[in-house]
Design a protein around this motif. Structure first.
Motif, PDB file in Angstrom:
ATOM      1  N   ASP A 176       1.170  11.344   1.345  1.00 50.45           N
ATOM      2  CA  ASP A 176      -0.255  11.069   1.507  1.00 50.45           C
ATOM      3  C   ASP A 176      -0.839  12.176   2.367  1.00 50.45           C
ATOM      4  OD1 ASP A 176      -2.713   9.783   1.380  1.00 50.45           O
ATOM      5  OD2 ASP A 176      -1.831   7.799   1.689  1.00 50.45           O
ATOM      6  N   ASP A 180      -1.313   6.420   7.113  1.00 49.63           N
ATOM      7  CA  ASP A 180      -1.931   5.157   6.759  1.00 49.63           C
ATOM      8  C   ASP A 180      -0.892   4.041   6.769  1.00 49.63           C
ATOM      9  OD1 ASP A 180      -3.941   3.443   6.082  1.00 49.63           O
ATOM     10  OD2 ASP A 180      -3.932   3.920   3.943  1.00 49.63           O
ATOM     11  N   PRO A 183       1.892   3.786   3.363  1.00 50.13           N
ATOM     12  CA  PRO A 183       3.051   4.691   3.341  1.00 50.13           C
ATOM     13  C   PRO A 183       3.955   4.546   4.561  1.00 50.13           C
ATOM     14  CG  PRO A 183       1.029   5.922   3.781  1.00 50.13           C
ATOM     15  CD  PRO A 183       0.621   4.548   3.378  1.00 50.13           C
ATOM     16  N   LEU A 268       0.422   5.140  -5.965  1.00 45.97           N
ATOM     17  CA  LEU A 268       0.165   6.076  -4.882  1.00 45.97           C
ATOM     18  C   LEU A 268      -0.988   7.018  -5.190  1.00 45.97           C
ATOM     19  CD1 LEU A 268       0.981   7.137  -2.136  1.00 45.97           C
ATOM     20  CD2 LEU A 268       2.661   8.608  -3.252  1.00 45.97           C
ATOM     21  N   HIS A 271      -4.228   5.334  -4.896  1.00 48.27           N
ATOM     22  CA  HIS A 271      -4.491   5.083  -3.484  1.00 48.27           C
ATOM     23  C   HIS A 271      -5.062   6.325  -2.809  1.00 48.27           C
ATOM     24  CE1 HIS A 271      -3.771   3.781   0.674  1.00 48.27           C
ATOM     25  NE2 HIS A 271      -3.183   4.951   0.857  1.00 48.27           N
ATOM     26  N   LYS A 272      -4.518   7.486  -3.125  1.00 49.23           N
ATOM     27  CA  LYS A 272      -5.000   8.737  -2.533  1.00 49.23           C
ATOM     28  C   LYS A 272      -6.456   9.005  -2.920  1.00 49.23           C
ATOM     29  CE  LYS A 272      -0.611  11.309  -2.369  1.00 49.23           C
ATOM     30  NZ  LYS A 272       0.050  12.538  -2.843  1.00 49.23           N
ATOM     31  N   SER A 275      -8.802   6.523  -1.229  1.00 52.78           N
ATOM     32  CA  SER A 275      -8.843   6.819   0.208  1.00 52.78           C
ATOM     33  C   SER A 275      -9.719   8.035   0.484  1.00 52.78           C
ATOM     34  CB  SER A 275      -7.429   7.066   0.739  1.00 52.78           C
ATOM     35  OG  SER A 275      -6.632   5.916   0.629  1.00 52.78           O
TER      36      SER A 275
END
Length: 311
Positions: A176, A180, A183, A268, A271-272, A275
């Motif tokens: 990441d 956070d 992770p 993932l 999520h990145k 975010s």
């Protein structure tokens, strides 16, 4: 074997958004633009609110504090992303990771409570416009903002102390661009289901409670607007609330998407992206959202530009 599995981690490696060198360069340029725009727009909005007598209303006071939080966001997140894009050294110290996690969760919690205070202010302004100034006194506004900060960083202290208490396994690689919760939980050796549930409960509580306050305020606002006899009054009231609703949608939509997904559906890369949207794009858009719909802000900006030109 037990000692090896629970080895002491002194630093973490942040892989960033991508490992593609050309894409990293493109992202560096995009995020640099977003970073500069965020700093300029939020600083300008804060200066206008401080110096313009037209912008000394309770809502402007809350907006100025929201801009201040957005500046923090940019310094904590965007600057780290830019450094990660151009630096070959992707490592960050254990203390640095813990500090980033503490500040980031504190900012997120503070913003949640601040948005709830802004929703209450909108309710008072629309339901009792003539008594708005008397009801939302300077002392009350300062108290609401101070409570937001204290609640936010008190919860952040609790979350960070729980998160960095367990030992981490041999792997210290975080896929990441910042430290956070999700992770970090994956790297922890002794995070039990109950422990993980407690962490998620604390985070969820800091989202659900402000959300409930905001929902209650806007249900009351909707009732007041629908009871208005004038169509013009309804449109004006809806317009004054639309800016705040837009900010709430951007903030809470991203947070809920990130932290309410079951672990089985956790992706993932998704999520990145979400975010980055929440931490980079939203702080850049907030000044535009509030200024474009506010005639007072536009007039204050014109006055500020005239003063700069004259000097």
């Amino acid at each position: 074997m037990e000692e090896r599995n629970h080895s002491s981690v002194t630093s973490f490696i942040l892989l960033g958004l991508t490992s593609d060198t050309r894409l990293q360069l493109l992202l560096f340029m995009v995020f640099t633009f977003a970073y500069i725009t965020t700093l300029l727009c939020n600083i300008t909005l804060i200066v206008m609110i401080c110096h313009s007598s037209r912008l000394h209303t309770p809502m402007d006071f809350f907006t100025g504090n929201l801009s201040f939080l957005d500046l923090w966001y940019s310094c904590v997140y965007t600057s780290k992303i830019l450094l990660n894009c151009i630096s070959e050294d992707k490592s960050t110290s254990f203390a640095g990771c813990a500090a980033q996690f503490f500040v980031s969760s504190g900012l997120a919690c503070t913003e949640s409570y601040l948005l709830a205070a802004m929703a209450y202010d909108r309710y008072v302004a629309i339901s009792n416009p003539l008594l708005h100034a008397a009801a939302m006194t300077k002392k009350l506004c300062i108290g609401l903002v101070a409570t937001s900060y204290l609640s936010g960083f008190a919860n952040s202290t609790l979350i960070a102390s729980y998160m960095f208490t367990p030992s981490f396994c041999d792997s210290n690689v975080i896929d990441d661009f910042f430290c956070d919760l999700l992770p970090l939980v994956k790297l922890s050796c002794d995070v039990t289901d109950s422990y993980q549930s407690l962490l998620y409960f604390i985070l969820t509580f800091n989202t659900i409670l402000p959300s409930a306050l905001i929902l209650r305020s806007y249900v009351s606002i909707s009732v007041v607007i629908l009871r208005m006899c004038s169509t013009e009054g309804q449109c004006k009231s809806f317009s004054t609330s639309a800016t705040h609703l837009t900010t709430i949608t951007l903030s809470y939509g991203s947070i809920l998407f990130i932290y309410t997904q079951p672990s089985s559906s956790y992706v993932l890369e998704r999520h990145k992206v979400v975010s980055a949207l929440y931490m980079v794009v939203t702080p850049m858009l907030n000044p535009f959202i509030y200024s474009l719909r506010s005639q007072e802000v536009k007039e204050a900006l014109k006055t500020l530009l005239k003063r700069q030109t004259a000097s």
